[in-house]
Design an enzyme around this catalytic site. Sequence first.
Site, short mmCIF file in Angstrom:
data_model
loop_
_atom_site.label_atom_id
_atom_site.label_comp_id
_atom_site.label_asym_id
_atom_site.label_seq_id
_atom_site.Cartn_x
_atom_site.Cartn_y
_atom_site.Cartn_z
N ASN A 1 3.84 4.43 4.78
CA ASN A 1 3.09 3.32 4.20
C ASN A 1 4.08 2.29 3.70
OD1 ASN A 1 0.37 2.23 3.09
ND2 ASN A 1 1.78 2.08 1.35
N GLU B 1 2.33 -0.16 9.17
CA GLU B 1 2.68 -1.56 8.90
C GLU B 1 3.89 -2.01 9.70
OE1 GLU B 1 0.34 -0.16 5.36
OE2 GLU B 1 2.00 0.67 6.54
N TRP C 1 1.95 0.29 -8.31
CA TRP C 1 1.01 0.47 -7.20
C TRP C 1 -0.31 0.93 -7.78
CZ3 TRP C 1 5.10 3.92 -4.54
CH2 TRP C 1 5.25 5.13 -5.19
N TYR D 1 4.10 -4.18 -4.02
CA TYR D 1 3.74 -3.89 -5.40
C TYR D 1 4.80 -4.47 -6.32
CZ TYR D 1 1.81 -0.16 -2.43
OH TYR D 1 1.22 0.53 -1.40
N ARG D 2 4.37 -5.13 -7.37
CA ARG D 2 5.35 -5.71 -8.29
C ARG D 2 6.13 -4.60 -8.98
NH1 ARG D 2 0.61 -6.89 -12.36
NH2 ARG D 2 1.12 -5.46 -14.07
N GLY E 1 -2.01 2.49 -0.84
CA GLY E 1 -1.40 3.59 -0.11
C GLY E 1 -0.28 4.29 -0.85
N ASP F 1 -0.54 -12.89 -13.80
CA ASP F 1 -0.93 -12.50 -12.45
C ASP F 1 -1.69 -13.60 -11.72
OD1 ASP F 1 -1.12 -10.60 -10.32
OD2 ASP F 1 -1.17 -9.03 -11.84
#
Length: 480
Positions: A171, A232, A189, A175-176, A194, A281
């Site tokens: 995967n 991906e 995450w 994600y920050r 994932g 955000d």
Amino acid sequence: MAFTDLRDFVARLDKHGRLRRVRASVSRDLEITEIVDRVSKTPGDGNVALLFERVEGFDMPVVVNAFGAEDRMALALGVERLDELGARVARLLDARLPGTFAERLRKLGTLIDIVRAAPRRVETAPCQEVVETAAPSVAGLPILRCWPGDGGRYITLPAVFTRDPVTGARNVGMYRLQVFDDRTLGMHWQTHKGGAEHQHRATDRMPVAIALGGDPAMIYAASAPLPPGIDEVVFAGWLRGSGVEMVRCRTNDLEVPAQAEIVLEGWVDPREQRLEGPFGDHTGYYSLARDYPVFHLTALTRRARPIYPTTIVGRPPQEDYWLGKATERIFLPIMRLMLPEIVDVNMPAEGVFHNLVIVSIRKRYPGHARKVMQALWGMGLMMLAKTIVVVSEHVNVHDLSEVAWRATGNIDPRRDLVVLEGPMDDLDHAALRHRFGGKLGVDATEKGPLDEIAQPWPEEIRMTEEVRERVTRRWKDYGL
């Protein structure tokens, strides 16, 4: 045309006047954010990619807003317009594919030309020109502090690589990562993603690799909410027309893009969490501080002279909107695979991805709009959509003025509003509680005899085509 790496893409943007080099000295603390926020909201040609060449305290340039407009996002993925992406996906799909929707999605993975799209393993790579394993540290990276209320500095444009501890499936997610110290980062995450699923399945330390940079298709693919079973890296190879070069990490068994600028290798213990956040955000608000896993750094590898890629999120529109818009166009044919009545979809910037989905349909029977809403809420990460507005096929879903007119004039609140509860985005600050809350469906289609309305539905005002054509021909004669 595929790009070799991030710097190849930056050079193309520079050549076409879609990038500005900022040679003045700037601070990574807040100043870059304020500059980028203004530029990303500038209409027309003023919205450009930015390469900051002199970041105070660092000799590493920072590139940001590279994907921050439709033309740049399209260029990154090798098309002239984002709508071409949907056409490419549509050519992969056969509407006559047998089986359930889940079975059709699994079939999608086999339709991709694996020969051309499969990753290619290499033994040496630009991302490993410099290898730090004895005392790796992120202190040398110009990681930004984006907003005044942020809990720290954040890596915001990573491709995070994990493998399922049970099946071995790869995967890649975006994600920050909050910097706790030079060797530990907060791994944000979310539970629906994932990487979090891999963590939940892990019983011991789980290897993780974080790639910064690489070719634009791979960067984008990390952000895309792909259906289960689609790799991906293979998807990125399909987008770019050739497989992504991958190299094995130095301190774990994961593979990362060979053309990345910087790679962080390490691990996450599924039993360890630390308070992460707050963070300004894409909702335009600070997401709350909550406990998330901790990434421990075991190696930092990089190019000899890397470019540090990052992005700014905040009140839209920002760069992440265009990453999401590419996903919207790519996934439209997949939505149609399940729901052939869908004509078009728009997830406008104002809805920050999950707050508003506008969909037009070919309506054929009573309750048709409700059927579409409920089907969409059951489709992967569309489960997080807070509001779905359904309009008729002739409505332009990208014209928000027209949609507002239909959504307020074509409804009776008691008849046409659907309210239910379900899973919500981690970042939804208005939800009933964390990750769970209410959803709204709006049936803004015209109502007719099949809907059994109490009064006749009026005819919409339209000029005759004859008069419209005559006025068009004579427009110059009017002197207007």
